[in-house]
Write a protein that holds these residues in place. Structure first.
Motif, PDB file in Angstrom:
ATOM      1  N   LEU A  87       0.822  -1.214   0.000  1.00 41.75           N
ATOM      2  CA  LEU A  87       0.000   0.000   0.000  1.00 41.75           C
ATOM      3  C   LEU A  87       0.852   1.258   0.000  1.00 41.75           C
ATOM      4  O   LEU A  87       0.510   2.254  -0.628  1.00 41.75           O
ATOM      5  CB  LEU A  87      -0.932  -0.014   1.208  1.00 41.75           C
ATOM      6  CG  LEU A  87      -1.871   1.181   1.362  1.00 41.75           C
ATOM      7  CD1 LEU A  87      -2.856   1.243   0.198  1.00 41.75           C
ATOM      8  CD2 LEU A  87      -2.628   1.108   2.689  1.00 41.75           C
ATOM      9  N   GLY A  88       1.959   1.240   0.721  1.00 46.45           N
ATOM     10  CA  GLY A  88       2.834   2.414   0.763  1.00 46.45           C
ATOM     11  C   GLY A  88       2.570   3.304   1.964  1.00 46.45           C
ATOM     12  O   GLY A  88       1.701   3.037   2.799  1.00 46.45           O
ATOM     13  N   ARG A  89       3.340   4.393   2.028  1.00 41.72           N
ATOM     14  CA  ARG A  89       3.283   5.310   3.165  1.00 41.72           C
ATOM     15  C   ARG A  89       2.110   6.268   3.019  1.00 41.72           C
ATOM     16  O   ARG A  89       2.257   7.409   2.574  1.00 41.72           O
ATOM     17  CB  ARG A  89       4.603   6.085   3.256  1.00 41.72           C
ATOM     18  CG  ARG A  89       5.827   5.234   3.588  1.00 41.72           C
ATOM     19  CD  ARG A  89       5.721   4.595   4.964  1.00 41.72           C
ATOM     20  NE  ARG A  89       5.408   5.557   6.007  1.00 41.72           N
ATOM     21  CZ  ARG A  89       6.344   6.297   6.638  1.00 41.72           C
ATOM     22  NH1 ARG A  89       7.627   6.159   6.322  1.00 41.72           N
ATOM     23  NH2 ARG A  89       5.995   7.134   7.576  1.00 41.72           N
ATOM     24  N   PHE A  90       0.932   5.828   3.396  1.00 43.63           N
ATOM     25  CA  PHE A  90      -0.264   6.648   3.219  1.00 43.63           C
ATOM     26  C   PHE A  90      -0.271   7.854   4.141  1.00 43.63           C
ATOM     27  O   PHE A  90      -1.042   8.793   3.937  1.00 43.63           O
ATOM     28  CB  PHE A  90      -1.524   5.806   3.402  1.00 43.63           C
ATOM     29  CG  PHE A  90      -1.650   5.151   4.748  1.00 43.63           C
ATOM     30  CD1 PHE A  90      -2.276   5.801   5.799  1.00 43.63           C
ATOM     31  CD2 PHE A  90      -1.155   3.870   4.954  1.00 43.63           C
ATOM     32  CE1 PHE A  90      -2.397   5.193   7.036  1.00 43.63           C
ATOM     33  CE2 PHE A  90      -1.281   3.254   6.193  1.00 43.63           C
ATOM     34  CZ  PHE A  90      -1.899   3.913   7.246  1.00 43.63           C
TER      35      PHE A  90
ATOM     36  N   CYS B 264       1.900  10.034   1.528  1.00 42.81           N
ATOM     37  CA  CYS B 264       1.659  10.017   0.085  1.00 42.81           C
ATOM     38  C   CYS B 264       0.162  10.072  -0.218  1.00 42.81           C
ATOM     39  O   CYS B 264      -0.580   9.160   0.158  1.00 42.81           O
ATOM     40  CB  CYS B 264       2.269   8.750  -0.517  1.00 42.81           C
ATOM     41  SG  CYS B 264       1.947   8.544  -2.277  1.00 42.81           S
ATOM     42  N   PRO B 265      -0.302  11.123  -0.904  1.00 44.08           N
ATOM     43  CA  PRO B 265      -1.733  11.210  -1.238  1.00 44.08           C
ATOM     44  C   PRO B 265      -2.216  10.029  -2.072  1.00 44.08           C
ATOM     45  O   PRO B 265      -3.328   9.542  -1.856  1.00 44.08           O
ATOM     46  CB  PRO B 265      -1.823  12.519  -2.030  1.00 44.08           C
ATOM     47  CG  PRO B 265      -0.660  13.337  -1.554  1.00 44.08           C
ATOM     48  CD  PRO B 265       0.428  12.346  -1.292  1.00 44.08           C
ATOM     49  N   ALA B 266      -1.412   9.550  -3.017  1.00 49.17           N
ATOM     50  CA  ALA B 266      -1.836   8.424  -3.851  1.00 49.17           C
ATOM     51  C   ALA B 266      -2.096   7.187  -2.999  1.00 49.17           C
ATOM     52  O   ALA B 266      -3.070   6.453  -3.224  1.00 49.17           O
ATOM     53  CB  ALA B 266      -0.781   8.126  -4.916  1.00 49.17           C
ATOM     54  N   ALA B 267      -1.249   6.948  -2.003  1.00 45.33           N
ATOM     55  CA  ALA B 267      -1.446   5.803  -1.114  1.00 45.33           C
ATOM     56  C   ALA B 267      -2.713   5.972  -0.279  1.00 45.33           C
ATOM     57  O   ALA B 267      -3.416   5.002   0.016  1.00 45.33           O
ATOM     58  CB  ALA B 267      -0.228   5.612  -0.214  1.00 45.33           C
TER      59      ALA B 267
ATOM     60  N   THR C  83      -2.811   7.381  -9.650  1.00 43.28           N
ATOM     61  CA  THR C  83      -3.087   6.498  -8.520  1.00 43.28           C
ATOM     62  C   THR C  83      -3.453   5.093  -8.969  1.00 43.28           C
ATOM     63  O   THR C  83      -3.016   4.109  -8.372  1.00 43.28           O
ATOM     64  CB  THR C  83      -4.230   7.075  -7.671  1.00 43.28           C
ATOM     65  OG1 THR C  83      -3.890   8.419  -7.289  1.00 43.28           O
ATOM     66  CG2 THR C  83      -4.453   6.242  -6.419  1.00 43.28           C
ATOM     67  N   PHE C  84      -4.235   4.999 -10.034  1.00 43.55           N
ATOM     68  CA  PHE C  84      -4.725   3.690 -10.480  1.00 43.55           C
ATOM     69  C   PHE C  84      -4.409   3.417 -11.949  1.00 43.55           C
ATOM     70  O   PHE C  84      -5.069   2.593 -12.571  1.00 43.55           O
ATOM     71  CB  PHE C  84      -6.241   3.590 -10.247  1.00 43.55           C
ATOM     72  CG  PHE C  84      -6.637   3.684  -8.795  1.00 43.55           C
ATOM     73  CD1 PHE C  84      -6.408   2.628  -7.930  1.00 43.55           C
ATOM     74  CD2 PHE C  84      -7.226   4.829  -8.307  1.00 43.55           C
ATOM     75  CE1 PHE C  84      -6.767   2.714  -6.590  1.00 43.55           C
ATOM     76  CE2 PHE C  84      -7.598   4.928  -6.968  1.00 43.55           C
ATOM     77  CZ  PHE C  84      -7.372   3.866  -6.113  1.00 43.55           C
ATOM     78  N   ASN C  85      -3.420   4.114 -12.493  1.00 48.01           N
ATOM     79  CA  ASN C  85      -3.067   3.854 -13.889  1.00 48.01           C
ATOM     80  C   ASN C  85      -2.530   2.424 -14.033  1.00 48.01           C
ATOM     81  O   ASN C  85      -1.870   1.897 -13.147  1.00 48.01           O
ATOM     82  CB  ASN C  85      -2.017   4.853 -14.373  1.00 48.01           C
ATOM     83  CG  ASN C  85      -0.702   4.744 -13.632  1.00 48.01           C
ATOM     84  OD1 ASN C  85      -0.666   4.849 -12.413  1.00 48.01           O
ATOM     85  ND2 ASN C  85       0.371   4.525 -14.358  1.00 48.01           N
TER      86      ASN C  85
END
Length: 211
Positions: free
Chosen positions: A23-26, A29-32, A166-168
């Motif tokens: 998921l990443g560093r939410f 990071c806005p995308a996460a 984000t979802f590409n």
């Protein structure tokens, strides 16, 4: 989230649980954060209780881990490198923008028609992986992705101008049992664990590295 339910309407059974990798560093990071929000929407849409959703990312901070627990989600205790079997239960794997080795490891861990037919993956397009990699590299380093391409159904997530980054290249993948059974029997004979010894650009954090 309803765009995910539509492709799953023809699946043998709806997912009963969910696993989220990478998921990443939410917290930073806005995308996460968008990806986490979409995960929560998915769980609600598919009626999967948060307690049946397990997550792992070696980058999670202590505060992010606490936030996930507060949302009722579970954290996996160690880095599985994507090597998790469905164990007879239909399972959604949420793996947006994960490395190719994670998908390959997941397929290896479920390498049989019976297990793969219970698997749903939301992640990088397998067709896109096939198009971007030389066939010899795909077959050498990510052989399980290469072998299953004729047995997978894939539908791209609808694009939205606000979430292009984000979802590409994200698709819903599932593996109909009838398509899997049409593959050559020799496909299922090779079950060697992926090692990636010759892979020059391995997009995965190994278990020993995390430790």
């Amino acid at each position: 989230a309803r765009a995910v339910r539509a492709p799953l309407a023809g699946a043998a059974e709806p997912p009963a649980r969910c696993v989220c990798y990478g998921l990443g560093r939410f917290g930073r990071c806005p995308a996460a954060r968008y990806q986490l929000a979409f995960l929560l929407l998915l769980l609600d849409e598919l009626r999967v209780p948060p307690a049946r959703c397990a997550l792992f990312d070696p980058a999670f901070s202590a505060r992010e881990a606490a936030a996930l627990r507060a949302l009722g989600l579970c954290l996996l205790p160690e880095n599985e490198e994507g090597k998790r079997g469905v164990e007879g239960a239909a399972t959604l794997f949420y793996m947006v923008h994960c490395g190719k080795a994670l998908y390959n490891n997941l397929l290896w861990s479920n390498w049989s028609p019976a297990a793969l037919s219970k698997l749903v993956i939301i992640g990088n397009s397998f067709r896109g992986i096939e198009e971007r990699l030389l066939s010899r590299i795909l077959e050498r380093d990510y052989s399980y992705i290469a072998k299953v391409l004729k047995g997978v159904e894939e539908v791209a997530l609808p694009s939205h101008p606000r979430y292009l980054d984000t979802f590409n290249d994200t698709s819903v993948h599932w593996f109909p049992l009838d398509k899997l059974q049409e593959l050559s029997p020799e496909v299922w004979d090779f079950v060697e664990e992926p090692m990636y010894q010759d892979c020059e650009d391995l997009e995965i954090i190994r278990k020993e590295e995390g430790a």
